[in-house]
Design an enzyme around this catalytic site. Structure first.
Site, PDB file in Angstrom:
ATOM      1  CE  LYS A  64     -47.406  -1.654  -8.858  1.00 13.68           C
ATOM      2  NZ  LYS A  64     -47.080  -2.667  -7.869  1.00 13.68           N
ATOM      3  N   PRO A  67     -51.758   6.541  -5.350  1.00 15.53           N
ATOM      4  CG  PRO A  67     -52.668   6.925  -3.264  1.00 15.53           C
ATOM      5  CD  PRO A  67     -52.238   7.618  -4.487  1.00 15.53           C
ATOM      6  CE1 TYR A  94     -51.963  -5.577  -5.647  1.00 16.58           C
ATOM      7  CE2 TYR A  94     -52.824  -3.539  -6.577  1.00 16.58           C
ATOM      8  CZ  TYR A  94     -52.632  -4.372  -5.495  1.00 16.58           C
ATOM      9  OH  TYR A  94     -53.081  -3.997  -4.243  1.00 16.58           O
ATOM     10  CE1 TYR A 118     -56.608  -2.965  -4.981  1.00 20.48           C
ATOM     11  CE2 TYR A 118     -56.446  -0.597  -5.349  1.00 20.48           C
ATOM     12  CZ  TYR A 118     -55.876  -1.797  -4.958  1.00 20.48           C
ATOM     13  OH  TYR A 118     -54.564  -1.816  -4.531  1.00 20.48           O
ATOM     14  CG  HIS A 178     -53.492 -10.028   0.540  1.00 16.73           C
ATOM     15  ND1 HIS A 178     -54.427  -9.023   0.524  1.00 16.73           N
ATOM     16  CD2 HIS A 178     -53.401 -10.439   1.825  1.00 16.73           C
ATOM     17  CE1 HIS A 178     -54.914  -8.859   1.747  1.00 16.73           C
ATOM     18  NE2 HIS A 178     -54.293  -9.712   2.566  1.00 16.73           N
TER      19      HIS A 178
END
Ligand code: FAS
Ligand code: PHB
Length: 389
Positions: free
Chosen positions: A296, A292, A384, A200, A72
């Protein structure tokens, strides 16, 4: 019995450490409380940083991940009815791999079995002993007999509820914790994901996340109250709720279907310091937990393993203890930066009961600033994809 490194726990931490050590000629035994099927039945993480993916390759367990994992380059944020894509690859030159923790665990278990690694499943009442001295050992019960394994070192890879951290309470252990006033209700369904990347969502009804395990298997989450009961959430109720939290065109595109897994997980930030007590090392969730939101948890277990493996390899190969002496400080520096990121992302994306109108406006301003600032997006992106080891 005797081994060089006794590992408590057959999750990603224990398996990855065990394989790297075995490949370096260091003998290990893994003690696991549950059955192999129970460990494989747990549905957890889904996003691998490049560092984790590279360590799977190094452990000889990365082939299926490279074949079936989904690289991704970015993900979407939605807020105030808007979409904003964070272009991870353009901002950092890195990407992540979407590949379920269950599959990571399966690949590592297969590799351990193929290379003759010993894992003792259904080991009950596992306890570390005498790790303050030079001759530590571990005991466990199985088939009505108490067994002892003498070793040089003990790796506590036994997760948040395991015996390793408990064994060092009162021995200088310091803990830091933030428990969040909500949980995540997650489902897995054999339906195609709504988007080729993760979404998100910050919404007045609460956070939502659209994720996946493959191009035919989806993973969705909605923020829920801590007193929610999973049995009160029918599939229809879940699909209605997540579609209410998505922008209209995305909600329209959601493919619904029967859930094959449904569960509620609490969210907490937690760190135990230090991560070493004599010849006992705390690794992964045994030492730290993150919400979550920032993906991580599993990836922090990988960097702990990197530091501990490098230290143990040098100890056995060069009789150098500098690596094991530096383990706790090195691991905690990366842990705390990931804790910060996960805390920030959780605070930015979730509805907090006590936020009030000012707190709501702060979230909206944060996201509005983020969507217009390359500097802010780069900061999010580099955390990220994973900060350097
Ligand atoms: P684990 O907890 O995976 O493994 C510990 C092992 O030790 C287990 O197999 C356990 O059975 C064993 N054990 C425990 N007590 C023992 C005893 N007394 N004797 C012997 N063995 C014992 N992370 C993300 O990045 N993204 C996510 O979406 C995400 N979702 C999660 C959902 C849930 C419900 C949970 C609990 C965690 C989630 N995580 C997520 C975090 C998770 O992926 C962890 O970071 C990861 O499992 C850490 O791996 P380990 O350190 O190996 O710990
Ligand atoms: C998941 O797919 O389970 C997942 C992905 C990203 C997250 C959390 C969970 O931040």
């Amino acid at each position: 019995m005797r081994t060089q490194v006794a590992i408590i726990g057959s999750g990603p931490s224990g398996l990855l450490l065990g394989q790297l050590l075995a490949d370096a000629g260091v003998d290990t035994i893994i003690l696991e409380r549950a059955t192999k099927d129970y460990v494989l039945g747990r549905i957890r993480a889904g996003v691998l940083e490049e560092g984790m993916a590279d360590m799977l390759d190094e452990a000889g367990a990365g082939a299926r991940m490279r074949r079936e994992g989904l690289p991704h380059d970015g993900f979407d944020l939605t807020f105030s009815g808007r979409h904003h894509r964070i272009d991870l690859h353009a901002l950092t030159g890195k990407r992540v791999v979407v590949y379920g923790q269950t599959e990571v665990t399966r690949d590592l278990m297969d590799r351990r079995e193929a290379t003759g690694g010993v894992t003792i499943y259904e080991a009950q009442n596992v306890q570390p002993h005498d790790f303050d001295g030079a001759s530590p050992y571990v005991t466990y019960d199985k088939d009505g007999v108490t067994h002892r394994i003498d070793c040089d070192f003990i790796a506590g890879c036994d997760g948040f509820h395991g015996p390793s951290r408990k064994a060092v309470e009162g021995k200088g252990l310091q803990t830091f914790e933030r428990v969040y006033p909500f949980g995540w209700l997650g489902i897995v369904a054999e339906v195609p994901p709504v988007s080729h990347e993760l979404i998100y969502c910050n919404h007045p009804r609460g956070f939502a996340l659209c994720s996946m395990r493959s191009n035919t298997r989806s993973r969705y989450y909605v923020q829920c109250a801590l007193d929610e009961k999973v049995e009160e959430w029918s599939d229809d109720r879940f699909w209605d709720e997540i579609r209410r939290r998505l922008p209209a065109e995305t909600a329209e595109a959601v493919t619904t279907g029967p859930s094959i897994e449904k569960s509620i997980a609490p969210l907490r930030s937690f760190v135990a310091e230090p991560m070493r007590f004599g010849r006992l090392f705390l690794v992964g969730d045994a030492a730290h937990i993150v919400p979550p939101t920032g993906a991580k948890g599993l990836n922090l277990a990988a960097s702990d393993v990197r530091y501990l493996f490098d230290g143990l390899r040098d100890y056995y190969a060069d009789k150098s203890d500098s690596g094991i002496n530096a383990y706790s400080e090195r691991a905690l520096r990366r842990v705390w930066k990931a804790e910060r990121f996960s805390w920030w992302m959780t605070n930015t994306m979730h509805r907090f009961p006590d936020a009030g109108p000012f707190g709501q406006r702060m979230q909206e301003a944060e996201l509005d600033y983020l969507s217009g600032s390359i500097a802010a997006q780069t900061s999010l992106a580099e955390n990220y994809v994973g900060l350097p080891y």
